[in-house]
Design a protein around this motif. Structure first.
Motif, PDB file in Angstrom:
ATOM      1  N   SER A 159       0.814  -1.217   0.000  1.00  0.00           N
ATOM      2  CA  SER A 159       0.000   0.000   0.000  1.00  0.00           C
ATOM      3  C   SER A 159       0.847   1.266   0.000  1.00  0.00           C
ATOM      4  N   LYS A 160       1.998   1.215   0.637  1.00  0.00           N
ATOM      5  CA  LYS A 160       2.863   2.396   0.678  1.00  0.00           C
ATOM      6  C   LYS A 160       3.349   2.767  -0.721  1.00  0.00           C
ATOM      7  N   LYS A 219       0.398   4.154  -2.654  1.00  0.00           N
ATOM      8  CA  LYS A 219       0.101   5.533  -2.256  1.00  0.00           C
ATOM      9  C   LYS A 219       1.105   6.505  -2.876  1.00  0.00           C
ATOM     10  N   GLU A 228       0.184   9.516  -5.338  1.00  0.00           N
ATOM     11  CA  GLU A 228       0.589  10.890  -5.015  1.00  0.00           C
ATOM     12  C   GLU A 228       1.381  11.510  -6.167  1.00  0.00           C
ATOM     13  N   ASN A 271      -8.551  12.915  -3.406  1.00  0.00           N
ATOM     14  CA  ASN A 271      -8.230  12.270  -2.147  1.00  0.00           C
ATOM     15  C   ASN A 271      -7.500  10.947  -2.407  1.00  0.00           C
ATOM     16  N   VAL A 272      -6.197  10.962  -2.176  1.00  0.00           N
ATOM     17  CA  VAL A 272      -5.356   9.778  -2.388  1.00  0.00           C
ATOM     18  C   VAL A 272      -5.806   8.638  -1.483  1.00  0.00           C
ATOM     19  N   ASP A 273      -6.057   8.947  -0.214  1.00  0.00           N
ATOM     20  CA  ASP A 273      -6.407   7.905   0.750  1.00  0.00           C
ATOM     21  C   ASP A 273      -7.704   7.192   0.388  1.00  0.00           C
ATOM     22  N   VAL A 309      -6.610   4.634  -2.201  1.00  0.00           N
ATOM     23  CA  VAL A 309      -5.775   3.585  -1.597  1.00  0.00           C
ATOM     24  C   VAL A 309      -6.616   2.695  -0.693  1.00  0.00           C
ATOM     25  N   ASP A 310      -7.492   3.293   0.133  1.00  0.00           N
ATOM     26  CA  ASP A 310      -8.336   2.499   1.033  1.00  0.00           C
ATOM     27  C   ASP A 310      -9.211   1.518   0.257  1.00  0.00           C
ATOM     28  N   GLN A 345      -7.127  -1.284  -1.163  1.00  0.00           N
ATOM     29  CA  GLN A 345      -6.752  -2.213  -0.093  1.00  0.00           C
ATOM     30  C   GLN A 345      -7.912  -3.156   0.237  1.00  0.00           C
TER      31      GLN A 345
END
Length: 182
Positions: free
Chosen positions: A76-77, A80, A84, A113-115, A118-119, A122
């Motif tokens: 995930s890192k 992300k 980004e 919104n990147v998160d 990613v969420d 995931q």
């Protein structure tokens, strides 16, 4: 009208970057019946963009198999960081921002919104310890509508090729759709 043009320009540039990331990450990988996974992901993403105009679902759909199946993006890192880069660092996005500023527009809405992306990716990544139906229930229990909608579209896209899918897999997909309430 300028707002519409700005939105279309922004999303077209950024979605193209998501599509390129998916294509590179899934290059050479095929699904259970031998179809290219990148093509599958991009067809689902195109559906969300062209038929629903939903940037987030298109972005999520383009990347929905990346964490699980890619050898390039393995956590995930890293995902992300790549998202980004699309958000802040690409040449094309910088050019669009500069053009909008020249035209007197604020490019704030070029940012997403990147998160959120990613969420959802995931959630759509099946853990090796999960059975298929544990995974489907995990997606449903997450309550993440974007992830659920992308998974439903993923399953429906697989079912469109019924001629190539074993009946046991069709039954599994149909049961998954029932669990996801579709």
């Amino acid at each position: 009208m300028k707002e519409v043009e700005k939105y279309i320009t922004k999303t077209a540039v950024q979605l193209e970057e998501f599509y390129q990331l998916a294509t590179i990450s899934l290059n050479g990988i095929t699904d259970k019946v031998g179809n290219p996974m990148a093509q599958h992901a991009l067809e689902i993403a195109d559906y969300f963009w062209k038929h629903e105009g939903d940037f987030y679902k298109a972005a999520i759909a383009s990347l929905h198999d990346v964490l699980e199946d890619s050898e390039i993006i393995t956590n995930s890192k890293t995902l992300k960081t790549k998202i980004e880069e699309i958000k802040f660092g690409t040449t094309e996005v910088k050019e669009v921002k500069e053009k909008l500023l020249q035209l007197g527009h604020e490019p704030d809405n070029l940012l997403f919104n990147v998160d959120l992306i990613v969420d959802a990716v995931q959630i759509l990544t099946r853990k090796k310890s999960m059975t298929y139906f544990q995974y489907i229930n995990y997606i449903k229990k997450s309550g993440n509508k974007d992830a659920i909608d992308v998974k439903v579209a993923d399953i429906e896209h697989h079912l469109e090729t019924k001629a190539n899918i074993p009946s046991s897999l069709i039954e599994r997909y149909e049961k998954a759709l029932d669990i996801l309430d579709y």
